[in-house]
Design an enzyme around this catalytic site. Structure first.
Site, PDB file in Angstrom:
ATOM      1  N   THR A 176       0.894  -1.166   0.000  1.00 35.95           N
ATOM      2  CA  THR A 176       0.000   0.000   0.000  1.00 35.95           C
ATOM      3  C   THR A 176       0.924   1.205   0.000  1.00 35.95           C
ATOM      4  O   THR A 176       2.081   1.087   0.404  1.00 35.95           O
ATOM      5  CB  THR A 176      -0.873  -0.007   1.291  1.00 35.95           C
ATOM      6  OG1 THR A 176      -1.781  -1.102   1.243  1.00 35.95           O
ATOM      7  CG2 THR A 176      -1.678   1.262   1.463  1.00 35.95           C
ATOM      8  N   ARG A 204     -13.657  -7.334  -2.741  1.00 31.46           N
ATOM      9  CA  ARG A 204     -13.146  -7.150  -1.371  1.00 31.46           C
ATOM     10  C   ARG A 204     -12.700  -5.690  -1.174  1.00 31.46           C
ATOM     11  O   ARG A 204     -12.017  -5.121  -2.005  1.00 31.46           O
ATOM     12  CB  ARG A 204     -11.997  -8.118  -1.131  1.00 31.46           C
ATOM     13  CG  ARG A 204     -11.307  -7.955   0.220  1.00 31.46           C
ATOM     14  CD  ARG A 204     -10.083  -7.072   0.129  1.00 31.46           C
ATOM     15  NE  ARG A 204      -9.320  -7.019   1.362  1.00 31.46           N
ATOM     16  CZ  ARG A 204      -8.300  -6.196   1.575  1.00 31.46           C
ATOM     17  NH1 ARG A 204      -7.902  -5.392   0.610  1.00 31.46           N
ATOM     18  NH2 ARG A 204      -7.675  -6.192   2.721  1.00 31.46           N
ATOM     19  N   GLY A 206     -10.654  -3.187   1.477  1.00 34.75           N
ATOM     20  CA  GLY A 206      -9.767  -3.203   2.634  1.00 34.75           C
ATOM     21  C   GLY A 206      -9.908  -1.957   3.495  1.00 34.75           C
ATOM     22  O   GLY A 206     -10.926  -1.256   3.457  1.00 34.75           O
ATOM     23  N   ASP A 207      -8.875  -1.690   4.255  1.00 35.97           N
ATOM     24  CA  ASP A 207      -8.897  -0.561   5.193  1.00 35.97           C
ATOM     25  C   ASP A 207      -8.576   0.776   4.537  1.00 35.97           C
ATOM     26  O   ASP A 207      -8.915   1.830   5.083  1.00 35.97           O
ATOM     27  CB  ASP A 207      -7.857  -0.795   6.294  1.00 35.97           C
ATOM     28  CG  ASP A 207      -6.443  -0.903   5.715  1.00 35.97           C
ATOM     29  OD1 ASP A 207      -6.270  -1.638   4.717  1.00 35.97           O
ATOM     30  OD2 ASP A 207      -5.528  -0.261   6.248  1.00 35.97           O
ATOM     31  N   THR A 227      -0.366   0.375   6.434  1.00 41.90           N
ATOM     32  CA  THR A 227      -0.138  -0.662   5.425  1.00 41.90           C
ATOM     33  C   THR A 227      -0.123  -2.023   6.108  1.00 41.90           C
ATOM     34  O   THR A 227       0.410  -2.169   7.206  1.00 41.90           O
ATOM     35  CB  THR A 227       1.187  -0.433   4.663  1.00 41.90           C
ATOM     36  OG1 THR A 227       1.447  -1.582   3.844  1.00 41.90           O
ATOM     37  CG2 THR A 227       2.369  -0.221   5.599  1.00 41.90           C
ATOM     38  N   GLY A 228      -0.719  -3.005   5.448  1.00 41.53           N
ATOM     39  CA  GLY A 228      -0.799  -4.340   6.035  1.00 41.53           C
ATOM     40  C   GLY A 228      -2.167  -4.934   5.760  1.00 41.53           C
ATOM     41  O   GLY A 228      -2.953  -4.362   5.001  1.00 41.53           O
ATOM     42  N   GLY A 230      -5.615  -5.361   5.645  1.00 39.52           N
ATOM     43  CA  GLY A 230      -6.583  -4.330   5.969  1.00 39.52           C
ATOM     44  C   GLY A 230      -7.691  -4.748   6.913  1.00 39.52           C
ATOM     45  O   GLY A 230      -8.220  -3.917   7.661  1.00 39.52           O
TER      46      GLY A 230
HETATM   47  N1  GLY Z   1      -3.927  -2.312   3.573  1.00 34.69           N
HETATM   48  C1  GLY Z   1      -4.402  -2.512   2.272  1.00 34.69           C
HETATM   49  C2  GLY Z   1      -5.415  -3.543   2.153  1.00 34.69           C
HETATM   50  O1  GLY Z   1      -5.500  -4.441   2.982  1.00 34.69           O
HETATM   51  O2  GLY Z   1      -6.182  -3.488   1.212  1.00 34.69           O
END
Ligand code: GLY
Length: 317
Positions: A176, A204, A206-207, A227-228, A230
């Site tokens: 990310t 999907r 994410g965060d 980042t990681g 999400g």
């Molecule tokens: N942190 C980015 C995702 O999980 O989409």
């Protein structure tokens, strides 16, 4: 005169040296440097934190070395679905897009969503149509695809078939990009953009486009970009959690940011990191993996770039 500060990330993970060639490592570092230069130029000219984080993220979206915009990860259908968000710590206004397929720079669309004010989060075909109506660059889906991501998807599908997905290298998994900044007027802003993760389910989210999870900014407290994996950033509302720890517990930025990454998320073994800047210009960049593409410029104007533990001081020019 108020202090200014900037920090960026380009994803975290195991980042084994063999994941990339020497040329690719150097090119990724050069693009981090460029991102810092572009964001810092905005801040040092008296520009807003909001403009600085957007400009810094656009450089990484346009780079094939990071999982956002050009070079984004492919989902299980072999398609790109892009997420981005931006937040203004001055007003708490925010904008985000999710599942975008044709917006060249999703962070620009997130900014327009914020400025339009009719929604915080726009998704799918509506996000693409909104960006087009706003005159932003629209591209064919194939624009985002690089050979590296095609190979990574094939490798991940092979891992899934063999039941070894857990052993896949981070380079095959996710990433990310993001930026946080403090401007001369004392305002904070954060921006984050991603392709999600390699072989993610279609649809999907994410965060990254979830304000309070992957992105958060609030004047007087901090700006955060994560980042990681999400799903965990959403569950822990990580961006807001860092700000809340500062707000309610009186923790300093480093303590608050380290707590969520090194303690709250560490037990899940998912790989997580963030960059954050506080109202006084301090910078934190914790990660619980072997490495994280990252860089920052201190209020004193010192440029730093790192992929693993060693931090390199680089020139401003
Ligand atoms: N942190 C980015 C995702 O999980 O989409």
């Amino acid at each position: 005169m108020n202090r200014i500060a900037l920090a960026i990330h380009g994803g975290c993970g195991v980042m084994a040296k063999l994941d990339l060639s020497e040329e690719e490592w150097a090119a990724a570092r050069a693009d981090l440097h460029c991102s810092l230069q572009v964001g810092w130029a905005v801040l040092s000219a008296g520009g807003s934190a909001l403009d600085a984080v957007q400009a810094a993220v656009v450089v990484m979206e346009d780079s094939p070395h990071f999982n956002a915009g050009y070079g984004a990860a492919l989902n299980t259908e072999g398609e790109h679905e892009l997420d981005a968000s931006i937040m203004d710590g001055r007003t708490l206004e925010a904008g985000a897009v999710t599942l975008a397929r044709r917006i060249r720079n999703p962070i620009k669309a997130a900014r327009r969503v914020m400025e339009k004010g009719e929604a915080v989060l726009l998704g799918g075909a509506s996000a693409d149509a909104f960006a087009q109506a706003e005159g932003l660059d629209i591209v064919e889906a194939g624009y985002f695809t690089t050979e590296r991501r095609v190979k990574a998807l094939a490798a991940m599908k092979a891992h899934v078939t063999a039941g070894t997905a857990v052993k896949a290298s981070e380079a095959e998994k996710h990433g990310t990009v993001g930026a946080v900044a403090l401007d001369r007027a004392g305002h904070l802003a954060a921006a984050t953009s991603t392709g999600g993760y390699n072989n993610k389910p279609a649809g999907r989210i994410g965060d990254t486009p979830i304000v309070g999870a992957g992105t958060y900014a609030r004047d007087g407290l901090c700006a955060v970009s994560g980042t990681g994996k999400g799903e965990f950033f959403i569950r822990y509302a990580i961006g807001h959690e860092v700000a809340s720890r500062i707000n309610y517990l009186g923790e300093d930025l480093e303590t608050a940011a380290s707590k969520v990454i090194m303690k709250d998320l560490k037990p899940y073994n998912i790989g997580a990191g963030l960059v954050a800047v506080s109202a006084d210009g301090s910078i934190a960049a914790p990660y619980n993996t072997d490495g994280m593409f990252r860089g920052w410029v201190t209020p004193e104007g010192q440029f730093c770039i790192a992929t693993h533990q060693k931090v390199f001081e680089v020139s401003a020019a």
